[in-house]
Design a protein around this motif. Structure first.
Motif, PDB file in Angstrom:
ATOM      1  N   ASP A 164       2.164  -1.998  -0.267  1.00 18.16           N
ATOM      2  CA  ASP A 164       2.599  -0.880   0.565  1.00 18.16           C
ATOM      3  C   ASP A 164       2.931  -1.471   1.937  1.00 18.16           C
ATOM      4  O   ASP A 164       2.070  -1.591   2.802  1.00 18.16           O
ATOM      5  CB  ASP A 164       1.446   0.123   0.649  1.00 18.16           C
ATOM      6  N   SER A 165       4.186  -1.855   2.120  1.00 20.25           N
ATOM      7  CA  SER A 165       4.571  -2.696   3.258  1.00 20.25           C
ATOM      8  C   SER A 165       4.346  -2.064   4.621  1.00 20.25           C
ATOM      9  O   SER A 165       3.989  -2.751   5.579  1.00 20.25           O
ATOM     10  CB  SER A 165       6.041  -3.119   3.127  1.00 20.25           C
ATOM     11  N   ASN A 166       4.565  -0.773   4.757  1.00 22.81           N
ATOM     12  CA  ASN A 166       4.460  -0.138   6.067  1.00 22.81           C
ATOM     13  C   ASN A 166       3.035   0.221   6.480  1.00 22.81           C
ATOM     14  O   ASN A 166       2.807   0.617   7.626  1.00 22.81           O
ATOM     15  CB  ASN A 166       5.328   1.125   6.115  1.00 22.81           C
ATOM     16  N   THR A 167       2.078   0.087   5.563  1.00 20.30           N
ATOM     17  CA  THR A 167       0.703   0.488   5.887  1.00 20.30           C
ATOM     18  C   THR A 167      -0.306  -0.646   5.700  1.00 20.30           C
ATOM     19  O   THR A 167      -1.507  -0.413   5.829  1.00 20.30           O
ATOM     20  CB  THR A 167       0.262   1.682   5.019  1.00 20.30           C
ATOM     21  N   ASN A 168       0.182  -1.861   5.394  1.00 20.06           N
ATOM     22  CA  ASN A 168      -0.705  -3.019   5.182  1.00 20.06           C
ATOM     23  C   ASN A 168      -1.746  -2.767   4.091  1.00 20.06           C
ATOM     24  O   ASN A 168      -2.912  -3.156   4.210  1.00 20.06           O
ATOM     25  CB  ASN A 168      -1.405  -3.413   6.488  1.00 20.06           C
ATOM     26  N   LYS A 169      -1.299  -2.143   3.013  1.00 18.64           N
ATOM     27  CA  LYS A 169      -2.195  -1.825   1.905  1.00 18.64           C
ATOM     28  C   LYS A 169      -1.704  -2.428   0.589  1.00 18.64           C
ATOM     29  O   LYS A 169      -0.515  -2.648   0.393  1.00 18.64           O
ATOM     30  CB  LYS A 169      -2.308  -0.306   1.721  1.00 18.64           C
ATOM     31  N   ILE A 170      -2.667  -2.681  -0.286  1.00 17.47           N
ATOM     32  CA  ILE A 170      -2.375  -2.954  -1.686  1.00 17.47           C
ATOM     33  C   ILE A 170      -3.080  -1.877  -2.496  1.00 17.47           C
ATOM     34  O   ILE A 170      -4.291  -1.646  -2.330  1.00 17.47           O
ATOM     35  CB  ILE A 170      -2.860  -4.355  -2.120  1.00 17.47           C
ATOM     36  N   HIS A 171      -2.318  -1.196  -3.326  1.00 19.89           N
ATOM     37  CA  HIS A 171      -2.872  -0.143  -4.185  1.00 19.89           C
ATOM     38  C   HIS A 171      -3.046  -0.670  -5.604  1.00 19.89           C
ATOM     39  O   HIS A 171      -2.495  -1.717  -5.979  1.00 19.89           O
ATOM     40  CB  HIS A 171      -1.934   1.067  -4.212  1.00 19.89           C
ATOM     41  N   MET A 172      -3.785   0.086  -6.413  1.00 19.61           N
ATOM     42  CA  MET A 172      -3.920  -0.260  -7.828  1.00 19.61           C
ATOM     43  C   MET A 172      -3.838   0.995  -8.683  1.00 19.61           C
ATOM     44  O   MET A 172      -4.241   2.086  -8.266  1.00 19.61           O
ATOM     45  CB  MET A 172      -5.225  -1.002  -8.085  1.00 19.61           C
ATOM     46  N   TYR A 173      -3.261   0.803  -9.871  1.00 17.17           N
ATOM     47  CA  TYR A 173      -3.099   1.895 -10.835  1.00 17.17           C
ATOM     48  C   TYR A 173      -3.885   1.529 -12.083  1.00 17.17           C
ATOM     49  O   TYR A 173      -3.664   0.477 -12.683  1.00 17.17           O
ATOM     50  CB  TYR A 173      -1.616   2.084 -11.160  1.00 17.17           C
ATOM     51  N   ASP A 174      -4.821   2.396 -12.486  1.00 17.89           N
ATOM     52  CA  ASP A 174      -5.722   2.088 -13.599  1.00 17.89           C
ATOM     53  C   ASP A 174      -5.299   2.718 -14.924  1.00 17.89           C
ATOM     54  O   ASP A 174      -6.068   2.745 -15.889  1.00 17.89           O
ATOM     55  CB  ASP A 174      -7.152   2.509 -13.263  1.00 17.89           C
ATOM     56  N   GLY A 175      -4.075   3.239 -14.981  1.00 16.52           N
ATOM     57  CA  GLY A 175      -3.600   3.906 -16.182  1.00 16.52           C
ATOM     58  C   GLY A 175      -3.739   5.408 -16.098  1.00 16.52           C
ATOM     59  O   GLY A 175      -3.190   6.148 -16.930  1.00 16.52           O
ATOM     60  N   ASP A 176      -4.456   5.863 -15.074  1.00 14.88           N
ATOM     61  CA  ASP A 176      -4.665   7.293 -14.882  1.00 14.88           C
ATOM     62  C   ASP A 176      -4.295   7.712 -13.469  1.00 14.88           C
ATOM     63  O   ASP A 176      -3.505   8.625 -13.253  1.00 14.88           O
ATOM     64  CB  ASP A 176      -6.124   7.638 -15.178  1.00 14.88           C
ATOM     65  N   LYS A 177      -4.865   7.001 -12.489  1.00 14.05           N
ATOM     66  CA  LYS A 177      -4.632   7.372 -11.094  1.00 14.05           C
ATOM     67  C   LYS A 177      -4.399   6.135 -10.233  1.00 14.05           C
ATOM     68  O   LYS A 177      -4.730   5.015 -10.613  1.00 14.05           O
ATOM     69  CB  LYS A 177      -5.829   8.165 -10.552  1.00 14.05           C
ATOM     70  N   VAL A 178      -3.850   6.384  -9.041  1.00 11.18           N
ATOM     71  CA  VAL A 178      -3.623   5.335  -8.046  1.00 11.18           C
ATOM     72  C   VAL A 178      -4.738   5.408  -7.014  1.00 11.18           C
ATOM     73  O   VAL A 178      -5.102   6.498  -6.554  1.00 11.18           O
ATOM     74  CB  VAL A 178      -2.252   5.508  -7.359  1.00 11.18           C
ATOM     75  N   SER A 179      -5.276   4.243  -6.622  1.00 10.01           N
ATOM     76  CA  SER A 179      -6.298   4.187  -5.581  1.00 10.01           C
ATOM     77  C   SER A 179      -6.062   2.961  -4.706  1.00 10.01           C
ATOM     78  O   SER A 179      -5.333   2.038  -5.083  1.00 10.01           O
ATOM     79  CB  SER A 179      -7.704   4.148  -6.187  1.00 10.01           C
ATOM     80  N   LEU A 180      -6.698   2.946  -3.546  1.00 11.50           N
ATOM     81  CA  LEU A 180      -6.555   1.827  -2.631  1.00 11.50           C
ATOM     82  C   LEU A 180      -7.376   0.634  -3.115  1.00 11.50           C
ATOM     83  O   LEU A 180      -8.551   0.773  -3.443  1.00 11.50           O
ATOM     84  CB  LEU A 180      -7.029   2.230  -1.230  1.00 11.50           C
ATOM     85  N   PHE A 181      -6.741  -0.543  -3.143  1.00 13.20           N
ATOM     86  CA  PHE A 181      -7.455  -1.772  -3.474  1.00 13.20           C
ATOM     87  C   PHE A 181      -7.970  -2.442  -2.207  1.00 13.20           C
ATOM     88  O   PHE A 181      -9.148  -2.744  -2.072  1.00 13.20           O
ATOM     89  CB  PHE A 181      -6.554  -2.721  -4.269  1.00 13.20           C
ATOM     90  N   VAL A 182      -7.074  -2.691  -1.246  1.00  7.40           N
ATOM     91  CA  VAL A 182      -7.487  -3.323   0.008  1.00  7.40           C
ATOM     92  C   VAL A 182      -6.470  -2.987   1.097  1.00  7.40           C
ATOM     93  O   VAL A 182      -5.282  -2.785   0.818  1.00  7.40           O
ATOM     94  CB  VAL A 182      -7.629  -4.858  -0.165  1.00  7.40           C
ATOM     95  N   GLU A 183      -6.953  -2.930   2.331  1.00  6.33           N
ATOM     96  CA  GLU A 183      -6.101  -2.707   3.495  1.00  6.33           C
ATOM     97  C   GLU A 183      -6.496  -3.704   4.568  1.00  6.33           C
ATOM     98  O   GLU A 183      -7.682  -3.876   4.863  1.00  6.33           O
ATOM     99  CB  GLU A 183      -6.269  -1.289   4.022  1.00  6.33           C
ATOM    100  N   ASP A 184      -5.497  -4.400   5.163  1.00 12.00           N
ATOM    101  CA  ASP A 184      -5.817  -5.399   6.180  1.00 12.00           C
ATOM    102  C   ASP A 184      -4.579  -5.696   7.019  1.00 12.00           C
ATOM    103  O   ASP A 184      -3.494  -5.948   6.473  1.00 12.00           O
ATOM    104  CB  ASP A 184      -6.319  -6.691   5.524  1.00 12.00           C
ATOM    105  N   GLU A 185      -4.744  -5.692   8.350  1.00 17.33           N
ATOM    106  CA  GLU A 185      -3.616  -5.959   9.241  1.00 17.33           C
ATOM    107  C   GLU A 185      -3.108  -7.393   9.137  1.00 17.33           C
ATOM    108  O   GLU A 185      -1.973  -7.682   9.537  1.00 17.33           O
ATOM    109  CB  GLU A 185      -4.018  -5.666  10.690  1.00 17.33           C
ATOM    110  N   LYS A 186      -3.925  -8.291   8.607  1.00 13.69           N
ATOM    111  CA  LYS A 186      -3.495  -9.699   8.478  1.00 13.69           C
ATOM    112  C   LYS A 186      -2.304  -9.839   7.537  1.00 13.69           C
ATOM    113  O   LYS A 186      -1.582 -10.827   7.604  1.00 13.69           O
ATOM    114  CB  LYS A 186      -4.670 -10.566   7.998  1.00 13.69           C
ATOM    115  N   PHE A 187      -2.103  -8.852   6.652  1.00 14.86           N
ATOM    116  CA  PHE A 187      -0.957  -8.914   5.738  1.00 14.86           C
ATOM    117  C   PHE A 187       0.359  -8.945   6.512  1.00 14.86           C
ATOM    118  O   PHE A 187       1.308  -9.611   6.116  1.00 14.86           O
ATOM    119  CB  PHE A 187      -0.950  -7.704   4.800  1.00 14.86           C
ATOM    120  N   GLY A 188       0.438  -8.182   7.580  1.00 12.93           N
ATOM    121  CA  GLY A 188       1.681  -8.128   8.351  1.00 12.93           C
ATOM    122  C   GLY A 188       2.842  -7.565   7.560  1.00 12.93           C
ATOM    123  O   GLY A 188       3.956  -8.069   7.630  1.00 12.93           O
ATOM    124  N   GLY A 189       2.585  -6.494   6.801  1.00 12.76           N
ATOM    125  CA  GLY A 189       3.639  -5.902   5.975  1.00 12.76           C
ATOM    126  C   GLY A 189       3.698  -6.568   4.621  1.00 12.76           C
ATOM    127  O   GLY A 189       4.663  -7.291   4.334  1.00 12.76           O
TER     128      GLY A 189
END
Length: 306
Positions: A164-189
């Motif tokens: 998720d480039s604009n929010t510094n997040k990585i999400h995950m999909y488990d086959g049912d729903k989407v949830s947040l995996f990790v968020e960190d400003e070090k990603f820089g997009g």
């Protein structure tokens, strides 16, 4: 009895020396191979390209079961516009267009991956699941707060991950729903993402950082600060990774995290957006965005004495 003991002692010493010599030889060969790898020079040689009719080609995913490539085409820009003109095309393995608009009605499809008969696609602020056999959209899952969902990764099993480039997040999909995996400003997009063993390698579009994320602890580390400007796709190759700069560069980053530029097409105004590596064909597949093509390169390695 003395002769037997003497024979055993001599045999033991001989065997030990032989084993030590064999182990030393294997170690030396391993070290030599490792050193050879680190001194290898990689050249990318173009082997095929598509016609320039894949409008704003962003990403390519290989379907090994069906032997085809899917290409996400944003079409009209900006790539955040909910205009409904985005689509997915199908290519054969020589770049011939089989179906110019296999799936349409998307907005700005970007990253994709294939697993178990499904094609997973990011589409601005939603995660889309496409059933390959029926060529139909199974699910369109809104992702709260998202405005620029990007690359997608799926292993043989487990969740599907996407950036998720604009929010510094990585999400995950488990086959049912989407949830947040990790968020960190070090990603820089965060843009490109690849899971190598227990470690994600992530390219940053905003600040050019190359970061890693531990799958278990979710610890984020900056491996190369500003290493790859406008970082886009990440693909595993040999003992390192191909990483693209959207503006028109492809780098190879080895296991010491040293980057070597392989391609520079900025002067020709040919983008190098998302990438994927087809190990079976030994081809790096590159979407060229505003150039409206997909280009395949064969990596060729040679040894350098330097």
């Amino acid at each position: 009895m003395r002769i037997s003991i003497l024979f055993f002692a001599v045999f033991f010493v001989f065997t030990s020396c032989k084993n030590d010599s064999s182990s030393k030889s294997k170690m030396e060969n391993s070290e030599a191979t490792e050193e050879s790898n680190k001194n290898s020079v990689i050249e990318l040689v173009e082997v095929w390209s598509t016609p320039d009719t894949l409008m704003t080609a962003e990403a390519v995913a290989f379907d090994a079961k069906n032997g085809i490539y899917y290409v996400s085409c944003i079409n009209g820009v900006p790539p955040t516009e909910k205009d409904g003109d985005g689509y997915i095309a199908i290519l054969d393995q020589r770049g011939n267009i089989i179906d110019a608009k296999w799936i349409d009605g998307l907005d700005a499809p970007k990253g994709m991956t294939v697993r178990d008969g499904k094609l997973y696609v990011t589409n601005i602020d939603e995660f889309v699941v496409i059933d390959i056999e029926s060529a139909s959209i199974d699910k369109r899952i809104p992702v709260e707060g998202a405005s620029f969902l990007n690359d997608v990764y799926a292993g043989a099993e487990g969740p599907v991950y996407f950036t998720d480039s604009n929010t510094n997040k990585i999400h995950m999909y488990d086959g049912d729903k989407v949830s947040l995996f990790v968020e960190d400003e070090k990603f820089g997009g965060p843009n490109g993402i690849y899971l190598d063993g227990n470690t994600f390698v992530v390219s940053g579009y905003g600040n050019g950082n190359v970061t890693t994320v531990n799958l278990d602890t979710k610890e984020v580390k900056i491996i190369g600060e500003g290493m790859i400007p406008s970082g886009d796709g990440v693909a595993k190759y040999k003992y390192g990774y191909f990483i693209s700069n959207w503006n028109g560069e492809i780098y190879y980053v080895n296991d010491d995290w040293n980057a070597m530029k392989l391609i520079d097409t900025k002067a020709e105004k040919i983008n190098t957006a998302d990438i994927t590596f087809n190990a079976k064909n030994n081809e790096l597949i590159v979407a060229t965005f505003f150039d409206n093509r997909v280009v395949a390169y064969e990596p060729k390695m040679s040894y350098s004495e330097k």
